[in-house]
Design a protein around this motif. Structure first.
Motif, PDB file in Angstrom:
ATOM      1  N   SER A  77     -10.735  -1.399  -1.486  1.00 14.11           N
ATOM      2  CA  SER A  77      -9.730  -0.420  -1.102  1.00 14.11           C
ATOM      3  C   SER A  77     -10.389   0.894  -0.701  1.00 14.11           C
ATOM      4  CB  SER A  77      -8.755  -0.187  -2.264  1.00 14.11           C
ATOM      5  OG  SER A  77      -7.809   0.803  -1.932  1.00 14.11           O
ATOM      6  N   TYR A 115       0.828  -1.203   0.000  1.00 10.56           N
ATOM      7  CA  TYR A 115       0.000   0.000   0.000  1.00 10.56           C
ATOM      8  C   TYR A 115       0.866   1.258   0.000  1.00 10.56           C
ATOM      9  CZ  TYR A 115      -3.486   3.421   1.435  1.00 10.56           C
ATOM     10  OH  TYR A 115      -4.291   4.523   1.503  1.00 10.56           O
ATOM     11  N   VAL A 151     -10.476   2.469   3.136  1.00 10.74           N
ATOM     12  CA  VAL A 151      -9.942   3.806   3.389  1.00 10.74           C
ATOM     13  C   VAL A 151     -10.985   4.670   4.074  1.00 10.74           C
ATOM     14  CG1 VAL A 151      -9.192   5.940   2.266  1.00 10.74           C
ATOM     15  CG2 VAL A 151      -8.211   3.768   1.564  1.00 10.74           C
ATOM     16  N   TYR A 152     -12.241   4.600   3.614  1.00 14.05           N
ATOM     17  CA  TYR A 152     -13.298   5.429   4.196  1.00 14.05           C
ATOM     18  C   TYR A 152     -13.593   5.020   5.635  1.00 14.05           C
ATOM     19  CZ  TYR A 152     -17.843   7.612   4.881  1.00 14.05           C
ATOM     20  OH  TYR A 152     -18.897   8.340   5.390  1.00 14.05           O
ATOM     21  N   PRO A 203      -6.691  -0.331   4.529  1.00 16.78           N
ATOM     22  CA  PRO A 203      -6.478  -1.378   3.517  1.00 16.78           C
ATOM     23  C   PRO A 203      -5.580  -2.507   4.014  1.00 16.78           C
ATOM     24  CG  PRO A 203      -6.228   0.792   2.561  1.00 16.78           C
ATOM     25  CD  PRO A 203      -6.303   0.994   4.033  1.00 16.78           C
ATOM     26  N   MET A 243      -6.843   5.763   7.733  1.00  9.19           N
ATOM     27  CA  MET A 243      -6.905   5.688   6.279  1.00  9.19           C
ATOM     28  C   MET A 243      -5.732   4.893   5.716  1.00  9.19           C
ATOM     29  SD  MET A 243      -8.289   9.417   5.017  1.00  9.19           S
ATOM     30  CE  MET A 243      -7.149  10.395   5.977  1.00  9.19           C
ATOM     31  N   PRO A 291      -4.307  10.283   2.206  1.00  7.09           N
ATOM     32  CA  PRO A 291      -5.574   9.869   1.604  1.00  7.09           C
ATOM     33  C   PRO A 291      -6.684  10.875   1.869  1.00  7.09           C
ATOM     34  CG  PRO A 291      -4.550   8.051   2.786  1.00  7.09           C
ATOM     35  CD  PRO A 291      -3.761   9.281   3.129  1.00  7.09           C
ATOM     36  N   GLU A 350       0.983   4.139  -2.937  1.00  4.59           N
ATOM     37  CA  GLU A 350       0.754   5.562  -2.682  1.00  4.59           C
ATOM     38  C   GLU A 350       1.995   6.385  -2.976  1.00  4.59           C
ATOM     39  OE1 GLU A 350      -1.998   7.152  -1.989  1.00  4.59           O
ATOM     40  OE2 GLU A 350      -3.117   5.280  -2.123  1.00  4.59           O
TER      41      GLU A 350
END
Length: 386
Positions: free
Chosen positions: A326, A228, A330-331, A346, A342, A269, A232
């Motif tokens: 995903s 992850y 995150v939410y 994941p 956040m 995020p 990012e």
């Protein structure tokens, strides 16, 4: 189950198992919230050093086989090279950013003049809009504006004081951060140098089944977390070069500093570079600087298209999560744990999915299915049934 009622003995054991599982889950969540977070904050340098040692161990082992050096000497050389390259890179970026900050400070009068012109244009626009307001609404709106100004006059000193206190607290934390950094570097050396011995000693004190389970969890967690962060980071690097290229083409002053700051924002995020670029473009549009507003919106549009096109692929390729899972993780992580949630959302989702695939929740699924069948059988009974 086929809709058959359970006996009272079976039903009692079923719901007792579910209650025990629920209590254990609540206990684990409580330990993570009330014990895990303070312990993680207290031992953060050592946790970071352990992660560093786990990541560097394969490379150290491979180099040790090829060079036939002692592990301690090889670890020392490797850490000096890595931290030296990292420090040199950060120092180079800091030097360039510092030059732009100095130029920004030297151009203070020009910036203040630009800000005053922008405020004058906003005032002129406000006066024109105010002239369009009907007389019936003029007095209530004037009262509302007066109340807003009074509220700003009352709250601005408190906000400035809070900002000053926050800055002071952060400045006082610099020595503590330096100490933690030194501790991290020393712990990274000791843990990396002695990693095989420490790992073997920890393994001797554990059951083989538990050891294999923890190994699976560690592999999944490190793979998910590293994947992850890698996804990012790749996206943020791409955004940085898009911003830098756009600012260079549009001859934007302090382009490198702006691109670096917006790329860091884009790494967080939900936040993204648009939280700064869109209001910036709106201000430029209001002040009739149309070319700058259009260039900013074009750059932001390219960034948005790049993230929408590449984010599902990067995150999916690096973590194995579908784009929907995903986004959901995150939410939910943002709602439960803020920015850290956040980032970890994941990772925890992928760990739970892999644990479920390993059969860890097979008993829970069976009990939930049995409970659902039992409830359905009870509700489907007619009064005349025995």
């Amino acid at each position: 189950m086929n809709g058959k009622l359970l006996t009272w003995r079976q039903r009692g054991w079923l719901w007792l198992r579910l209650m025990v599982r629920l209590l254990l889950a609540l206990l684990a969540a409580g330990l993570v919230i009330w014990v895990g977070r303070p312990m993680l904050s207290l031992l953060a340098p050592f946790v970071a050093a352990l992660i560093t040692a786990a990541i560097l161990n394969p490379l150290v082992r491979r180099l040790q086989r090829r060079l036939c050096w002692s592990r301690r000497a090889l670890t020392m050389v490797l850490l000096v090279v890595l931290f030296g390259l990292l420090g040199a890179g950060l120092g180079f970026l800091g030097y360039i950013a510092g030059q732009e900050i100095v130029a920004l400070a030297q151009n203070r009068d020009g910036l203040l003049e630009s800000l005053q012109r922008m405020m004058d244009q906003l005032q002129s626009l406000s006066d024109r809009l105010w002239a369009l307001v009907p007389e019936q609404l003029s007095d209530p709106m004037q009262e509302a504006m007066t109340g807003l100004l009074n509220w700003l006059n009352q709250t601005t000193p408190a906000l400035v004081q809070r900002l000053a206190d926050y800055t002071t607290n952060k400045a006082m934390g610099v020595p503590s951060f330096c100490v933690a950094l030194v501790v991290y570097v020393m712990a990274a050396y000791f843990l990396t140098a002695d990693y095989p011995y420490l790992r073997a000693r920890a393994a001797r004190g554990m059951d083989q089944g538990l050891l294999a389970f923890l190994g699976e969890v560690r592999t999944v967690a490190l793979g998910a977390f590293g994947g992850y962060l890698k996804a990012e980071l790749l996206l943020s690097v791409g955004v940085f070069f898009i911003l830098l290229g756009g600012f260079v083409l549009t001859r934007q002053p302090y382009g490198l500093l702006l691109a670096l700051g917006l790329a860091v924002l884009d790494f967080i995020p939900i936040v993204g570079a648009g939280t700064v670029m869109v209001p910036w473009a709106v201000v430029e549009l209001i002040t009739r600087n149309f070319s700058s507003a259009i260039s900013l919106m074009v750059i932001w549009g390219v960034i948005a298209l790049f993230r929408r096109a590449m984010e599902p692929k990067f995150v999916g390729d690096q973590t194995g999560l579908s784009p929907v899972l995903s986004l959901l993780s995150v939410y939910v992580g943002m709602k439960l744990g803020g920015v850290l949630g956040m980032i970890l959302g994941p990772v925890l989702t992928l760990v739970l999915l892999n644990l479920a695939g390993m059969g860890m929740f097979r008993g829970l699924r069976s009990d939930l299915a049995a409970a659902a069948w039992d409830v359905a059988a009870i509700l489907s009974r007619r009064p005349e049934d025995p």
